[in-house]
Design an enzyme around this catalytic site. Structure first.
Site, PDB file in Angstrom:
ATOM      1  N   ASP A 150      85.673 -59.107 -36.677  1.00 57.58           N
ATOM      2  CA  ASP A 150      86.287 -59.771 -35.230  1.00 57.58           C
ATOM      3  C   ASP A 150      87.108 -59.948 -35.703  1.00 57.58           C
ATOM      4  O   ASP A 150      87.804 -60.401 -36.713  1.00 57.58           O
ATOM      5  CB  ASP A 150      84.640 -61.082 -35.263  1.00 57.58           C
ATOM      6  N   GLY A 151      87.663 -59.601 -33.858  1.00 59.01           N
ATOM      7  CA  GLY A 151      88.958 -60.069 -33.878  1.00 59.01           C
ATOM      8  C   GLY A 151      89.478 -61.462 -35.008  1.00 59.01           C
ATOM      9  O   GLY A 151      90.912 -61.307 -35.488  1.00 59.01           O
ATOM     10  N   ASP A 171      94.702 -59.100 -28.230  1.00 63.14           N
ATOM     11  CA  ASP A 171      94.252 -58.645 -27.111  1.00 63.14           C
ATOM     12  C   ASP A 171      92.735 -59.020 -27.016  1.00 63.14           C
ATOM     13  O   ASP A 171      92.214 -57.705 -26.038  1.00 63.14           O
ATOM     14  CB  ASP A 171      95.374 -57.503 -26.507  1.00 63.14           C
TER      15      ASP A 171
HETATM   16  C1  LIG Z   1      91.525 -55.849 -23.571  1.00 66.43           C
HETATM   17  S1  LIG Z   1      90.779 -54.909 -24.464  1.00 66.43           S
HETATM   18  C2  LIG Z   1      92.051 -53.966 -25.324  1.00 66.43           C
HETATM   19  C3  LIG Z   1      92.717 -53.327 -25.359  1.00 66.43           C
HETATM   20  C4  LIG Z   1      93.394 -52.873 -25.918  1.00 66.43           C
HETATM   21  N1  LIG Z   1      94.190 -53.631 -26.973  1.00 66.43           N
HETATM   22  C5  LIG Z   1      95.019 -51.600 -25.507  1.00 66.43           C
HETATM   23  O1  LIG Z   1      96.081 -51.950 -25.930  1.00 66.43           O
HETATM   24  O2  LIG Z   1      94.819 -50.661 -25.922  1.00 66.43           O
HETATM   25  C6  LIG Z   1      89.806 -56.333 -26.009  1.00 66.43           C
HETATM   26  C7  LIG Z   1      88.919 -54.968 -26.812  1.00 66.43           C
HETATM   27  O3  LIG Z   1      88.531 -56.029 -28.147  1.00 66.43           O
HETATM   28  C8  LIG Z   1      86.893 -55.615 -28.269  1.00 66.43           C
HETATM   29  N2  LIG Z   1      86.423 -56.453 -28.448  1.00 66.43           N
HETATM   30  C9  LIG Z   1      85.063 -57.650 -28.231  1.00 66.43           C
HETATM   31  N3  LIG Z   1      85.382 -58.468 -28.099  1.00 66.43           N
HETATM   32  C10 LIG Z   1      85.909 -58.402 -29.751  1.00 66.43           C
HETATM   33  C11 LIG Z   1      86.058 -58.964 -30.624  1.00 66.43           C
HETATM   34  N4  LIG Z   1      85.169 -59.762 -30.642  1.00 66.43           N
HETATM   35  N5  LIG Z   1      86.105 -58.574 -31.923  1.00 66.43           N
HETATM   36  C12 LIG Z   1      87.040 -57.552 -31.887  1.00 66.43           C
HETATM   37  N6  LIG Z   1      87.441 -56.648 -30.879  1.00 66.43           N
HETATM   38  C13 LIG Z   1      86.497 -56.633 -29.811  1.00 66.43           C
HETATM   39  C14 LIG Z   1      86.528 -54.659 -27.066  1.00 66.43           C
HETATM   40  O4  LIG Z   1      85.507 -53.442 -27.104  1.00 66.43           O
HETATM   41  C15 LIG Z   1      87.616 -54.327 -26.224  1.00 66.43           C
HETATM   42  O5  LIG Z   1      87.999 -52.749 -27.140  1.00 66.43           O
END
Ligand SMILES: C[S@@+](CC[C@H](N)C(=O)[O-])C[C@H]1O[C@@H](n2cnc3c(N)ncnc32)[C@H](O)[C@@H]1O
Length: 283
Positions: A150-151, A171
């Site tokens: 988780d981010g 992001d």
């Molecule tokens: C807006 S995109 C990121 C784009 C990337 N930062 C870029 O600039 O190319 C958000 C990403 O977060 C992932 N995601 C969703 N929930 C998440 C979480 N709780 N923790 C980490 N990643 C997550 C999604 O699968 C997606 O790939």
């Protein structure tokens, strides 16, 4: 987890976001000492604009394609020009591929820098690894770590960095109604561990009241915050994202001067209607 960034890759918000990311990395590199780039929500790193995902609602036509077209006949500022040169490393002249934040980080970090790429999606995580490792040639930095968690957790588990210098890039997908609150809680955890870190957060702006609340919460951290807003078009009656923001806690020295010429370029290049504009201010 329904969000797939491939649907939105290379849209106006991505272009603005990635140019700011490049500026942040360059600012961090004004000093020789290495730093950690923590990419909390990485996505898959490289996007094929000819894929069925991107083709479903081709947002890239109002984003990178407009900038590519503009660049053919107009003088660019230094940052935008550097950004397009970076893109040329994956797209050559066919302009088919677009980089995500991990590609930009991997290609620009130096030998002494370090990166952590985190992506939670079970299908996107292996794709991210494959994509970035494929582009390893020509990258100076080899200290890469891939995480599938988780981010917001990485703001606890990966901070503070041993280097004592770091750029944290947040992001999120804005799938959840409480995403702004999750960001504030995450930032509180991150700042508790690493108060001098540079924390850059990308924001989908759909609700001004929610945004106002978020900005007030940011002020409560009592840190220097640079806030950028970019509007592509009037939101009335339009579907899709029309406005985005980026908040930067502990902005690197002079980042404003670096970004502003690029924003002026983007305002002209991405112009959709008379609402296309940006605002850059210290909170
Ligand atoms: C807006 S995109 C990121 C784009 C990337 N930062 C870029 O600039 O190319 C958000 C990403 O977060 C992932 N995601 C969703 N929930 C998440 C979480 N709780 N923790 C980490 N990643 C997550 C999604 O699968 C997606 O790939």
């Amino acid at each position: 987890m329904n969000y797939r960034h491939a649907y939105h890759a290379a849209n106006f918000a991505d272009v603005v976001k990635h140019i700011v990311l490049l500026a942040l990395i360059k600012s961090m590199q004004r000093k020789d000492k290495g730093f950690l780039a923590l990419d909390c929500f990485s996505g898959i790193g490289v996007y094929d604009l000819h894929s069925t995902f991107a083709g479903r609602s081709p947002e890239y036509l109002d984003g990178i394609v407009k900038l590519w077209d503009y660049a053919k006949n107009n003088q660019l500022d230094e940052l935008t020009s550097d950004f397009l040169n970076l893109l040329a490393q994956i797209s050559d002249n066919n302009q088919r591929y677009y980089p995500g934040s991990p590609f930009i980080i991997a290609k620009t970090l130096r030998e002494q820098d370090r990166a952590v790429f985190n992506e939670l999606h079970p299908e996107d995580f292996p794709t991210l690894k494959e994509n970035i490792i494929e582009f390893r040639r020509g990258c100076s930095c080899r200290k890469w770590q891939f995480e599938n968690s988780d981010g917001y957790q990485t703001l606890k588990s990966k901070l503070p960095p041993t280097e004592k210098r770091g750029l944290v890039f947040i992001d999120p997908p804005f799938e959840k109604p409480n995403e702004y609150d999750l960001i504030i809680d995450g930032l509180a955890e991150g700042l508790k561990r690493f108060s001098s870190g540079v924390f850059a957060v990308w924001l989908a702006i759909k609700d001004e009241k929610q945004l106002g609340h978020y900005l007030n919460k940011l002020r409560e951290f009592q840190k220097e915050v640079l806030y950028l807003e970019f509007t592509l078009r009037d939101s009335k009656g339009k579907s899709g994202l029309t406005k985005m923001g980026i908040s930067i806690i502990n902005p690197p020295y002079n980042i404003e001067q670096m970004i502003k010429p690029a924003l002026l370029t983007l305002k002209k290049a991405l112009k959709f209607d008379e609402y296309t504009n940006f605002e850059l201010k210290t909170l």
